[in-house]
Write a protein that holds these residues in place. Structure first.
Motif, PDB file in Angstrom:
ATOM      1  N   UNK A 162     -17.371  89.916  58.567  1.00 36.69           N
ATOM      2  CA  UNK A 162     -16.896  88.965  57.567  1.00 36.69           C
ATOM      3  C   UNK A 162     -17.869  87.805  57.430  1.00 36.69           C
ATOM      4  N   UNK A 163     -18.039  87.316  56.206  1.00 36.75           N
ATOM      5  CA  UNK A 163     -18.842  86.129  55.957  1.00 36.75           C
ATOM      6  C   UNK A 163     -18.001  84.859  56.042  1.00 36.75           C
ATOM      7  N   UNK A 164     -16.692  85.028  56.233  1.00 34.72           N
ATOM      8  CA  UNK A 164     -15.756  83.913  56.206  1.00 34.72           C
ATOM      9  C   UNK A 164     -15.177  83.652  57.598  1.00 34.72           C
ATOM     10  N   UNK A 165     -14.633  82.450  57.784  1.00 30.62           N
ATOM     11  CA  UNK A 165     -13.945  82.174  59.041  1.00 30.62           C
ATOM     12  C   UNK A 165     -12.426  82.157  58.871  1.00 30.62           C
ATOM     13  N   UNK A 166     -11.961  82.015  57.645  1.00 32.95           N
ATOM     14  CA  UNK A 166     -10.523  81.975  57.388  1.00 32.95           C
ATOM     15  C   UNK A 166     -10.194  82.602  56.041  1.00 32.95           C
ATOM     16  N   UNK A 167     -11.125  83.426  55.542  1.00 35.87           N
ATOM     17  CA  UNK A 167     -11.026  84.133  54.273  1.00 35.87           C
ATOM     18  C   UNK A 167     -11.207  83.231  53.054  1.00 35.87           C
ATOM     19  N   UNK A 168     -11.618  81.956  53.266  1.00 33.62           N
ATOM     20  CA  UNK A 168     -12.057  81.171  52.115  1.00 33.62           C
ATOM     21  C   UNK A 168     -13.205  80.232  52.458  1.00 33.62           C
ATOM     22  N   UNK A 169     -13.255  79.687  53.665  1.00 31.33           N
ATOM     23  CA  UNK A 169     -14.438  78.941  54.100  1.00 31.33           C
ATOM     24  C   UNK A 169     -15.490  79.904  54.649  1.00 31.33           C
ATOM     25  N   UNK A 170     -16.746  79.513  54.532  1.00 29.99           N
ATOM     26  CA  UNK A 170     -17.807  80.326  55.115  1.00 29.99           C
ATOM     27  C   UNK A 170     -17.737  80.299  56.641  1.00 29.99           C
ATOM     28  N   UNK A 171     -18.049  81.429  57.252  1.00 31.33           N
ATOM     29  CA  UNK A 171     -18.010  81.537  58.699  1.00 31.33           C
ATOM     30  C   UNK A 171     -19.225  80.920  59.355  1.00 31.33           C
ATOM     31  N   UNK A 172     -19.075  80.534  60.612  1.00 30.86           N
ATOM     32  CA  UNK A 172     -20.162  79.883  61.338  1.00 30.86           C
ATOM     33  C   UNK A 172     -21.314  80.828  61.661  1.00 30.86           C
ATOM     34  N   UNK A 173     -21.047  82.129  61.736  1.00 29.48           N
ATOM     35  CA  UNK A 173     -22.116  83.074  62.070  1.00 29.48           C
ATOM     36  C   UNK A 173     -23.012  83.382  60.876  1.00 29.48           C
ATOM     37  N   UNK A 174     -22.411  83.869  59.792  1.00 22.04           N
ATOM     38  CA  UNK A 174     -23.215  84.404  58.696  1.00 22.04           C
ATOM     39  C   UNK A 174     -23.022  83.663  57.368  1.00 22.04           C
ATOM     40  N   UNK A 175     -21.799  83.298  57.043  1.00 22.56           N
ATOM     41  CA  UNK A 175     -21.544  82.671  55.756  1.00 22.56           C
ATOM     42  C   UNK A 175     -22.288  81.363  55.570  1.00 22.56           C
ATOM     43  N   UNK A 176     -22.151  80.463  56.521  1.00 23.50           N
ATOM     44  CA  UNK A 176     -22.851  79.178  56.432  1.00 23.50           C
ATOM     45  C   UNK A 176     -24.367  79.372  56.446  1.00 23.50           C
ATOM     46  N   UNK A 177     -24.810  80.360  57.168  1.00 21.75           N
ATOM     47  CA  UNK A 177     -26.238  80.643  57.213  1.00 21.75           C
ATOM     48  C   UNK A 177     -26.745  81.055  55.832  1.00 21.75           C
ATOM     49  N   UNK A 178     -26.009  81.940  55.163  1.00 24.69           N
ATOM     50  CA  UNK A 178     -26.415  82.413  53.841  1.00 24.69           C
ATOM     51  C   UNK A 178     -26.525  81.261  52.856  1.00 24.69           C
ATOM     52  N   UNK A 179     -25.461  80.451  52.761  1.00 21.46           N
ATOM     53  CA  UNK A 179     -25.481  79.409  51.735  1.00 21.46           C
ATOM     54  C   UNK A 179     -26.543  78.351  52.044  1.00 21.46           C
ATOM     55  N   UNK A 180     -26.801  78.088  53.322  1.00 26.62           N
ATOM     56  CA  UNK A 180     -27.872  77.151  53.672  1.00 26.62           C
ATOM     57  C   UNK A 180     -29.223  77.687  53.213  1.00 26.62           C
TER      58      UNK A 180
END
Length: 246
Positions: free
Chosen positions: A188-206
């Protein structure tokens, strides 16, 4: 480069890893600050232009430093780039943007005439998200993504500004990389299904911000790996994002 995001938790997601990734590439001159009020919509930002309350948490690397007002933050530095965004639930609903984004844009240009203003195009919620605003999009990720894309394009065209396509890239990665197809066992790219996750989601948007906002087109030398992230997946993301042209 000095970046100021006027947003909420979604701009917090976007800015948390920017400096860490840049520093891992030997780039030391990027500051990415975030003005944070949880769940803050454009209506609230516009209201704060009038009240000038100390409601914002001034954040660096996702951590609060002090409380400030929107005007104080705007004149606190010589910002190169300032970003605006709508709250996630309204991000695909065109009628929620006006006149609030116009008021915010006008005040930014009045106080920071030399700053480039960009629209942060946020992301659709993950499939099966329980967020109460997901119902506005039929609880369908693709429907929400399409609405955000259409609305963002309209708003950016009207204001004559460019878009940071963070949510568009998130959507494309979910669709094009099986490793992140959560419905079929992917990460998952999310941590709660709407915020970006600390592993991959936040990395992508950064990384998207680094390419679009900072003009760093080649991120292949990035060595930063978020805690608990699987290095081969970060490498896969780097390869994918690196080929996107902004």
């Amino acid at each position: 480069m000095k970046i100021l995001a006027i947003g909420n938790s979604f701009s917090q997601d976007a800015t948390t890893y920017i400096e860490d990734i840049a520093n891992s590439m030997g780039i030391e001159d990027i500051t990415a600050a975030n003005l944070y009020i949880p769940g803050c919509p454009l209506t609230k930002h516009a209201e704060n232009l009038k009240t000038d309350e100390l409601e914002y948490e001034y954040q660096l690397r996702g951590k609060g430093i002090y409380k400030t007002s929107i005007h104080a933050a705007l004149v606190s530095d010589d910002w190169d780039v300032i970003t605006m965004q709508q709250v996630s639930g309204d991000s695909g609903l065109y009628d929620t943007f006006h006149p609030y984004i116009d008021e915010l844009y006008a005040e930014i240009k009045r106080l920071c005439p030399n700053a480039k203003v960009l629209l942060h195009r946020t992301w659709a919620y993950e499939e099966r998200s329980g967020h109460n605003r997901f119902i506005d999009y039929g609880r369908n990720h693709d429907t929400m993504n399409a609405a955000i894309e259409e609305t963002s394009q309209k708003i950016a065209s009207e204001l004559g500004i460019d878009i940071i396509p963070a949510g568009k890239v998130v959507h494309e990665i979910k669709k094009n990389l099986p490793e992140f197809d959560v419905l079929n066992g992917g990460a998952s790219l999310y941590r709660d299904r709407f915020h970006m996750g600390n592993c991959y989601g936040r990395y992508i948007v950064a990384c998207v911000w680094l390419k679009k906002v900072c003009g760093i087109q080649d991120i292949s030398s990035a060595r930063f790996i978020p805690n608990e992230a699987y290095p081969p997946l970060i490498k896969k993301l780097n390869e994918y994002i690196n080929q996107i042209q902004f």
